[in-house]
Design a protein around this motif. Sequence first.
Motif, PDB file in Angstrom:
ATOM      1  N   PHE A  84       0.835  -1.199   0.000  1.00  0.00           N
ATOM      2  CA  PHE A  84       0.000   0.000   0.000  1.00  0.00           C
ATOM      3  C   PHE A  84       0.873   1.254   0.000  1.00  0.00           C
ATOM      4  O   PHE A  84       0.624   2.205  -0.740  1.00  0.00           O
ATOM      5  CB  PHE A  84      -0.934  -0.001   1.211  1.00  0.00           C
ATOM      6  CG  PHE A  84      -1.925  -1.123   1.195  1.00  0.00           C
ATOM      7  CD1 PHE A  84      -3.076  -1.037   0.422  1.00  0.00           C
ATOM      8  CD2 PHE A  84      -1.706  -2.277   1.928  1.00  0.00           C
ATOM      9  CE1 PHE A  84      -3.992  -2.075   0.394  1.00  0.00           C
ATOM     10  CE2 PHE A  84      -2.610  -3.320   1.909  1.00  0.00           C
ATOM     11  CZ  PHE A  84      -3.758  -3.224   1.137  1.00  0.00           C
ATOM     12  N   TRP A  85       1.911   1.252   0.839  1.00  0.00           N
ATOM     13  CA  TRP A  85       2.781   2.420   0.900  1.00  0.00           C
ATOM     14  C   TRP A  85       3.641   2.524  -0.350  1.00  0.00           C
ATOM     15  O   TRP A  85       3.803   3.602  -0.935  1.00  0.00           O
ATOM     16  CB  TRP A  85       3.655   2.369   2.144  1.00  0.00           C
ATOM     17  CG  TRP A  85       4.630   3.512   2.200  1.00  0.00           C
ATOM     18  CD1 TRP A  85       5.988   3.443   2.293  1.00  0.00           C
ATOM     19  CD2 TRP A  85       4.308   4.909   2.159  1.00  0.00           C
ATOM     20  NE1 TRP A  85       6.532   4.697   2.299  1.00  0.00           N
ATOM     21  CE2 TRP A  85       5.513   5.621   2.219  1.00  0.00           C
ATOM     22  CE3 TRP A  85       3.114   5.617   2.056  1.00  0.00           C
ATOM     23  CZ2 TRP A  85       5.575   7.012   2.188  1.00  0.00           C
ATOM     24  CZ3 TRP A  85       3.171   7.002   2.024  1.00  0.00           C
ATOM     25  CH2 TRP A  85       4.388   7.682   2.098  1.00  0.00           C
ATOM     26  N   TRP A  86       4.172   1.392  -0.818  1.00  0.00           N
ATOM     27  CA  TRP A  86       5.019   1.425  -2.000  1.00  0.00           C
ATOM     28  C   TRP A  86       4.259   1.933  -3.221  1.00  0.00           C
ATOM     29  O   TRP A  86       4.801   2.646  -4.074  1.00  0.00           O
ATOM     30  CB  TRP A  86       5.599   0.034  -2.250  1.00  0.00           C
ATOM     31  CG  TRP A  86       6.712  -0.003  -3.245  1.00  0.00           C
ATOM     32  CD1 TRP A  86       7.294   1.053  -3.891  1.00  0.00           C
ATOM     33  CD2 TRP A  86       7.387  -1.154  -3.712  1.00  0.00           C
ATOM     34  NE1 TRP A  86       8.282   0.624  -4.726  1.00  0.00           N
ATOM     35  CE2 TRP A  86       8.361  -0.733  -4.645  1.00  0.00           C
ATOM     36  CE3 TRP A  86       7.271  -2.511  -3.449  1.00  0.00           C
ATOM     37  CZ2 TRP A  86       9.207  -1.617  -5.294  1.00  0.00           C
ATOM     38  CZ3 TRP A  86       8.121  -3.380  -4.099  1.00  0.00           C
ATOM     39  CH2 TRP A  86       9.073  -2.940  -5.001  1.00  0.00           C
ATOM     40  N   SER A  87       2.968   1.630  -3.306  1.00  0.00           N
ATOM     41  CA  SER A  87       2.157   2.127  -4.420  1.00  0.00           C
ATOM     42  C   SER A  87       2.029   3.645  -4.386  1.00  0.00           C
ATOM     43  O   SER A  87       1.862   4.287  -5.428  1.00  0.00           O
ATOM     44  CB  SER A  87       0.758   1.499  -4.379  1.00  0.00           C
ATOM     45  OG  SER A  87       0.812   0.106  -4.528  1.00  0.00           O
ATOM     46  N   ALA A  88       2.074   4.227  -3.200  1.00  0.00           N
ATOM     47  CA  ALA A  88       1.869   5.665  -3.050  1.00  0.00           C
ATOM     48  C   ALA A  88       3.167   6.459  -3.076  1.00  0.00           C
ATOM     49  O   ALA A  88       3.162   7.657  -3.362  1.00  0.00           O
ATOM     50  CB  ALA A  88       1.129   5.942  -1.727  1.00  0.00           C
ATOM     51  N   ASN A  94      10.007  11.469  -1.226  1.00  0.00           N
ATOM     52  CA  ASN A  94      11.129  11.037  -0.385  1.00  0.00           C
ATOM     53  C   ASN A  94      12.052  12.203  -0.053  1.00  0.00           C
ATOM     54  O   ASN A  94      12.490  12.366   1.089  1.00  0.00           O
ATOM     55  CB  ASN A  94      11.932   9.951  -1.105  1.00  0.00           C
ATOM     56  CG  ASN A  94      11.283   8.582  -1.060  1.00  0.00           C
ATOM     57  OD1 ASN A  94      11.878   7.614  -1.493  1.00  0.00           O
ATOM     58  ND2 ASN A  94      10.066   8.482  -0.552  1.00  0.00           N
ATOM     59  N   ASN A  95      12.370  13.023  -1.070  1.00  0.00           N
ATOM     60  CA  ASN A  95      13.237  14.172  -0.822  1.00  0.00           C
ATOM     61  C   ASN A  95      12.585  15.183   0.114  1.00  0.00           C
ATOM     62  O   ASN A  95      13.246  15.760   0.986  1.00  0.00           O
ATOM     63  CB  ASN A  95      13.600  14.843  -2.145  1.00  0.00           C
ATOM     64  CG  ASN A  95      14.854  14.271  -2.762  1.00  0.00           C
ATOM     65  OD1 ASN A  95      15.051  13.058  -2.784  1.00  0.00           O
ATOM     66  ND2 ASN A  95      15.718  15.125  -3.275  1.00  0.00           N
ATOM     67  N   CYS A  96      11.279  15.415  -0.075  1.00  0.00           N
ATOM     68  CA  CYS A  96      10.565  16.339   0.812  1.00  0.00           C
ATOM     69  C   CYS A  96      10.633  15.850   2.256  1.00  0.00           C
ATOM     70  O   CYS A  96      10.895  16.631   3.185  1.00  0.00           O
ATOM     71  CB  CYS A  96       9.109  16.474   0.371  1.00  0.00           C
ATOM     72  SG  CYS A  96       8.874  17.109  -1.294  1.00  0.00           S
ATOM     73  N   LEU A 310       3.680   7.991   8.448  1.00  0.00           N
ATOM     74  CA  LEU A 310       2.243   7.746   8.530  1.00  0.00           C
ATOM     75  C   LEU A 310       1.757   7.782   9.977  1.00  0.00           C
ATOM     76  O   LEU A 310       0.672   8.273  10.263  1.00  0.00           O
ATOM     77  CB  LEU A 310       1.903   6.419   7.867  1.00  0.00           C
ATOM     78  CG  LEU A 310       2.077   6.408   6.340  1.00  0.00           C
ATOM     79  CD1 LEU A 310       1.858   5.013   5.789  1.00  0.00           C
ATOM     80  CD2 LEU A 310       1.123   7.381   5.682  1.00  0.00           C
ATOM     81  N   ARG A 311       2.574   7.267  10.889  1.00  0.00           N
ATOM     82  CA  ARG A 311       2.171   7.309  12.305  1.00  0.00           C
ATOM     83  C   ARG A 311       2.011   8.749  12.779  1.00  0.00           C
ATOM     84  O   ARG A 311       1.052   9.101  13.462  1.00  0.00           O
ATOM     85  CB  ARG A 311       3.203   6.578  13.163  1.00  0.00           C
ATOM     86  CG  ARG A 311       3.289   5.081  12.914  1.00  0.00           C
ATOM     87  CD  ARG A 311       4.120   4.403  13.991  1.00  0.00           C
ATOM     88  NE  ARG A 311       4.430   3.037  13.631  1.00  0.00           N
ATOM     89  CZ  ARG A 311       5.574   2.646  13.079  1.00  0.00           C
ATOM     90  NH1 ARG A 311       6.519   3.539  12.840  1.00  0.00           N
ATOM     91  NH2 ARG A 311       5.793   1.375  12.780  1.00  0.00           N
TER      92      ARG A 311
END
Length: 321
Positions: A84-88, A94-96, A310-311
């Motif tokens: 789910f996370w990898w799809s998003a 990542n840089n942000c 996400l947490r």
Amino acid sequence: MTVSKKIGILYGRERSFPMAFIEAVNRRNVPGITAEPVRIDKVVQAADSGYAVIIDRISQDVPFYRAYLKNAAICGTAVINNPFWWSADEKFFNNCLAEKIGVPVPKTVILPSRELPPDTTDQSFSNLAFPLAWDAIFHYVGFPAYMKPFAGGGWKNVYKLHNADEFYQRHAETGQLVMLLQEEITFSEYYRCYCIGGKYVRVMPYEPRNPHHLRYQASFSPSAERLQQMEDIVLRINAWLGYDFNTVELAIRDDIPYAIDFCNPAPDAEKTSVGEENFDWVVETAADYAIERAAAHRDGVDNLTWGNYLRHSIAQQPLTP
């Protein structure tokens, strides 16, 4: 009574890592835990996959597999990495995130695709200025710069650009790809760092300017302090992103490690590429970690890894290093 827990690996054309991984898990003879290639003969909604753990090496290229893994995950399989996370996820985000958690990264901007995406017209981009503020973008990033897709990997569609004219020429070749324009980091040392399980790190000298098959033949030798600094950065990035299996590339400029590329959740693990010592470490560490996850697996609940980003977002906490 010993409970049976199967570990599966989903893969494509690669052979050395999947087969060695399966052999390494089974060689440990952990009661009730075995490994095998994933076998899919049908995918029925909300039906259990039969695997406690699945190592995903190919779904980034096969949408059918990604759907299969999401179905497996919702039924309780610990999928490595979280589908789910990898799809998003993608490289610009990542840089942000890296900036927000105190990890140095190259100056980077994201660019709209040169050609209109399917089923759009120029009216679909009513909120986009035309032309973009190119002078401001070039001033921020500087030249030389690299242009590369904001998602994907494998050094595909990567350009080194020396001036604005070269940028316009190359950008015209990128079609419907959404690209990043990124500051060049002229480095004195470069490292590719495996991170498995969010806790096991292997720092590998790497020379990206070499031909692909020679990139791991680099003579960089970090001090103990530098090694610890890089390990800390790798662990911090993966804790926030939540990846169980990833590589982080670090370029050293003026004694500062810059994170260049750290969205590689199916990184190269072929013996002919990474070399025998690195290959053995990846195989054995991945086997140990998969067994850990299988032993900790609980039926019918969420067994995925979710990162700190996400947490904190769910808890509405600020992003702090």
